[in-house]
Design an enzyme around this catalytic site. Structure first.
Site, PDB file in Angstrom:
ATOM      1  N   THR A 136       0.846  -1.198   0.000  1.00  0.00           N
ATOM      2  CA  THR A 136       0.000   0.000   0.000  1.00  0.00           C
ATOM      3  C   THR A 136       0.881   1.249   0.000  1.00  0.00           C
ATOM      4  O   THR A 136       2.085   1.178   0.257  1.00  0.00           O
ATOM      5  CB  THR A 136      -0.926   0.019   1.226  1.00  0.00           C
ATOM      6  OG1 THR A 136      -0.118  -0.079   2.403  1.00  0.00           O
ATOM      7  CG2 THR A 136      -1.914  -1.131   1.179  1.00  0.00           C
ATOM      8  N   HIS A 179      -3.177   0.468  13.104  1.00  0.00           N
ATOM      9  CA  HIS A 179      -2.197  -0.523  12.638  1.00  0.00           C
ATOM     10  C   HIS A 179      -1.002  -0.589  13.572  1.00  0.00           C
ATOM     11  O   HIS A 179      -0.769   0.319  14.372  1.00  0.00           O
ATOM     12  CB  HIS A 179      -1.698  -0.164  11.228  1.00  0.00           C
ATOM     13  CG  HIS A 179      -2.676  -0.513  10.135  1.00  0.00           C
ATOM     14  ND1 HIS A 179      -3.725   0.303   9.800  1.00  0.00           N
ATOM     15  CD2 HIS A 179      -2.765  -1.591   9.320  1.00  0.00           C
ATOM     16  CE1 HIS A 179      -4.418  -0.252   8.809  1.00  0.00           C
ATOM     17  NE2 HIS A 179      -3.861  -1.401   8.502  1.00  0.00           N
ATOM     18  N   LYS A 235       4.088   0.283  10.388  1.00  0.00           N
ATOM     19  CA  LYS A 235       3.473   0.544   9.076  1.00  0.00           C
ATOM     20  C   LYS A 235       3.983   1.879   8.542  1.00  0.00           C
ATOM     21  O   LYS A 235       3.975   2.890   9.254  1.00  0.00           O
ATOM     22  CB  LYS A 235       1.952   0.565   9.208  1.00  0.00           C
ATOM     23  CG  LYS A 235       1.239   0.756   7.868  1.00  0.00           C
ATOM     24  CD  LYS A 235      -0.264   0.556   7.995  1.00  0.00           C
ATOM     25  CE  LYS A 235      -1.003   0.849   6.700  1.00  0.00           C
ATOM     26  NZ  LYS A 235      -0.553   0.005   5.577  1.00  0.00           N
TER      27      LYS A 235
HETATM   28  P1  NAP Z   1       7.820  -5.396   6.060  1.00  0.00           P
HETATM   29  O1  NAP Z   1       7.807  -6.425   7.151  1.00  0.00           O
HETATM   30  O2  NAP Z   1       8.621  -4.143   6.229  1.00  0.00           O
HETATM   31  O3  NAP Z   1       8.280  -6.172   4.728  1.00  0.00           O
HETATM   32  C1  NAP Z   1       8.640  -5.528   3.533  1.00  0.00           C
HETATM   33  C2  NAP Z   1       9.806  -6.314   2.966  1.00  0.00           C
HETATM   34  O4  NAP Z   1      10.052  -5.897   1.608  1.00  0.00           O
HETATM   35  C3  NAP Z   1      11.104  -6.079   3.740  1.00  0.00           C
HETATM   36  O5  NAP Z   1      11.747  -7.322   4.005  1.00  0.00           O
HETATM   37  C4  NAP Z   1      11.898  -5.219   2.760  1.00  0.00           C
HETATM   38  O6  NAP Z   1      13.295  -5.356   2.915  1.00  0.00           O
HETATM   39  C5  NAP Z   1      11.454  -5.813   1.436  1.00  0.00           C
HETATM   40  N1  NAP Z   1      11.818  -4.995   0.279  1.00  0.00           N
HETATM   41  C6  NAP Z   1      12.106  -3.676   0.227  1.00  0.00           C
HETATM   42  N2  NAP Z   1      12.404  -3.315  -1.043  1.00  0.00           N
HETATM   43  C7  NAP Z   1      12.288  -4.434  -1.804  1.00  0.00           C
HETATM   44  C8  NAP Z   1      12.479  -4.709  -3.187  1.00  0.00           C
HETATM   45  N3  NAP Z   1      12.819  -3.732  -4.065  1.00  0.00           N
HETATM   46  N4  NAP Z   1      12.287  -5.984  -3.633  1.00  0.00           N
HETATM   47  C9  NAP Z   1      11.930  -6.963  -2.788  1.00  0.00           C
HETATM   48  N5  NAP Z   1      11.747  -6.760  -1.455  1.00  0.00           N
HETATM   49  C10 NAP Z   1      11.920  -5.516  -0.972  1.00  0.00           C
HETATM   50  O7  NAP Z   1       6.326  -4.927   5.728  1.00  0.00           O
HETATM   51  P2  NAP Z   1       4.956  -5.758   5.867  1.00  0.00           P
HETATM   52  O8  NAP Z   1       4.336  -5.520   7.188  1.00  0.00           O
HETATM   53  O9  NAP Z   1       5.187  -7.157   5.409  1.00  0.00           O
HETATM   54  O10 NAP Z   1       4.052  -4.964   4.815  1.00  0.00           O
HETATM   55  C11 NAP Z   1       4.422  -4.899   3.452  1.00  0.00           C
HETATM   56  C12 NAP Z   1       3.382  -4.103   2.688  1.00  0.00           C
HETATM   57  O11 NAP Z   1       2.143  -4.824   2.668  1.00  0.00           O
HETATM   58  C13 NAP Z   1       3.052  -2.732   3.284  1.00  0.00           C
HETATM   59  O12 NAP Z   1       2.860  -1.797   2.255  1.00  0.00           O
HETATM   60  C14 NAP Z   1       1.730  -2.976   4.010  1.00  0.00           C
HETATM   61  O13 NAP Z   1       0.943  -1.807   4.123  1.00  0.00           O
HETATM   62  C15 NAP Z   1       1.105  -3.957   3.055  1.00  0.00           C
HETATM   63  N6  NAP Z   1       0.022  -4.788   3.582  1.00  0.00           N
HETATM   64  C16 NAP Z   1      -1.005  -5.044   2.750  1.00  0.00           C
HETATM   65  C17 NAP Z   1      -2.009  -5.883   3.135  1.00  0.00           C
HETATM   66  C18 NAP Z   1      -3.114  -6.201   2.162  1.00  0.00           C
HETATM   67  O14 NAP Z   1      -4.033  -6.988   2.504  1.00  0.00           O
HETATM   68  N7  NAP Z   1      -3.074  -5.647   0.952  1.00  0.00           N
HETATM   69  C19 NAP Z   1      -1.994  -6.465   4.419  1.00  0.00           C
HETATM   70  C20 NAP Z   1      -0.925  -6.193   5.251  1.00  0.00           C
HETATM   71  C21 NAP Z   1       0.094  -5.368   4.827  1.00  0.00           C
HETATM   72  P3  NAP Z   1      14.077  -4.229   3.790  1.00  0.00           P
HETATM   73  O15 NAP Z   1      13.525  -4.346   5.178  1.00  0.00           O
HETATM   74  O16 NAP Z   1      15.494  -4.648   3.638  1.00  0.00           O
HETATM   75  O17 NAP Z   1      13.747  -2.894   3.158  1.00  0.00           O
END
Ligand code: NAP
Length: 230
Positions: free
Chosen positions: A79, A135, A139
Site C-alpha cells: 500500500t 495498525h 506501518k
Molecule cells: P515489512 O515487514 O517491512 O516487509 C517488507 C519487505 O520488503 C522487507 O523485508 C523489505 O526489505 C522488502 N523490500 C524492500 N524493497 C524491496 C524490493 N525492491 N524488492 C523486494 N523486497 C523488498 O512490511 P509488511 O508488514 O510485510 O508490509 C508490506 C506491505 O504490505 C506494506 O505496504 C503494508 O501496508 C502492506 N500490507 C497489505 C495488506 C493487504 O491486505 N493488501 C496487508 C498487510 C500489509 P528491507 O527491510 O530490507 O527494506
C-alpha cells in the site's frame, strides 16, 4: 501448477505468503526476492508465472514494472504507492504486446472487503462518516490503503467522509478499521479486525489463481474476484 515468486519475502507479510504458497497443492514457491536475502526481484522472475509483492511504497511500482517487462503477472498487496502509475504501466505494456496482468488490493482480508461494501451501502442512508484505521507501529504509510479505498467507495455512494482520516499506530495492533456513520439521533459503527496476518492469505491465493485470467491488464480490489458462498 502455478509458479509463484514472492517479493518482500523476508518481511512480515512476505514470509506469511511464502508459507501459504508452500502449503497450497496447486502452487509452487519458485523464488523469494528481498534485499535481506540478497535476491533481486528481476533475477527471481525467470520461469515464474505470478509474482506477489508485499514490499514498500517506494519499491512497489518499480517491482510492477519489472514483472511487466518479464511477462509475469503481478499480485500487489503493498500500500501507499501510486496506483495510477501502475495502471498506466500495465496498459502501456499491453499496448506494446505484453501479456502480463496486474492485480492490486489494499486489503486481502474478506472481512475488510465486506466492511468496505457495508460502509458504502450504509452511506446511501447515513451520509456523514468518519474513518479510524489502526495498525502496528511499523506501518510506513498513513492513512492506510484500505482507509483511502473505503473513503472512495463511501464518496462514490454519495456519502461525506470527514477529513482527516484518523490513523492510530501502536505496538500490539495488526490491522483494524472502524467506519462510524452518523445522522440525527443515531450512529452506526462498522469495525473489522485482522488479528493475524494469515487473515490475508485466502484472498492472496484467490488473486494468485485468478490474475492470469483477468480481462483487463490492471484490476483493483478483491471484491472483483469474490463469489458469494453457496
Ligand atoms: P515489512 O515487514 O517491512 O516487509 C517488507 C519487505 O520488503 C522487507 O523485508 C523489505 O526489505 C522488502 N523490500 C524492500 N524493497 C524491496 C524490493 N525492491 N524488492 C523486494 N523486497 C523488498 O512490511 P509488511 O508488514 O510485510 O508490509 C508490506 C506491505 O504490505 C506494506 O505496504 C503494508 O501496508 C502492506 N500490507 C497489505 C495488506 C493487504 O491486505 N493488501 C496487508 C498487510 C500489509 P528491507 O527491510 O530490507 O527494506
Amino acid at each position: 501448477m502455478i509458479r509463484v515468486v514472492v517479493s518482500g519475502a523476508a518481511g512480515r507479510m512476505g514470509e506469511t505468503v511464502c508459507d501459504a504458497v508452500e502449503a497450497a497443492a496447486d502452487l509452487e514457491l519458485a523464488g523469494r526476492a528481498d534485499p535481506a536475502l540478497g535476491v533481486e526481484l528481476a533475477e527471481a522472475l525467470a520461469g515464474a508465472d505470478v509474482a506477489v509483492d508485499f514490499t514498500t511504497p517506494d519499491t512497489a511500482l518499480e517491482n510492477v514494472r519489472a514483472c511487466l517487462a518479464a511477462g509475469v503477472h503481478a499480485v500487489v498487496g503493498t500500500t501507499g504507492f501510486d496506483p495510477d502509475a501502475a495502471r498506466a504501466a500495465a496498459h502501456d505494456a499491453r499496448a506494446g504486446g505484453g501479456r502480463a496482468n496486474v492485480f492490486a488490493a489494499p486489503n486481502f482480508a474478506i472481512g475488510a472487503v465486506l466492511l468496505m461494501s457495508f460502509a458504502a451501502e450504509a452511506a446511501r442512508h447515513m451520509g456523514a462518516a468518519e474513518i479510524v484505521e489502526l495498525h502496528h507501529e511499523r506501518k510506513l504509510d498513513a492513512p492506510s490503503g484500505t482507509a483511502k479505498r473505503t473513503a472512495e467507495l463511501i464518496r462514490e455512494a454519495g456519502g461525506d467522509v470527514h477529513e482527516p482520516i484518523h490513523s492510530v499506530r501502536l505496538p500490539g495492533l495488526v490491522a483494524h478499521q472502524e467506519v462510524i456513520l452518523g445522522c440525527e439521533g443515531q450512529t452506526l459503527t462498522i469495525r473489522h479486525d485482522s488479528i493475524d496476518r494469515r487473515s490475508f492469505m485466502p484472498g492472496v491465493l484467490i488473486a494468485v489463481r485468478a490474475v492470469g485470467d483477468l480481462p483487463d491488464p490492471f484490476t483493483v480490489g478483491l471484491d472483483k474476484l469474490l463469489q458469494p458462498v453457496e
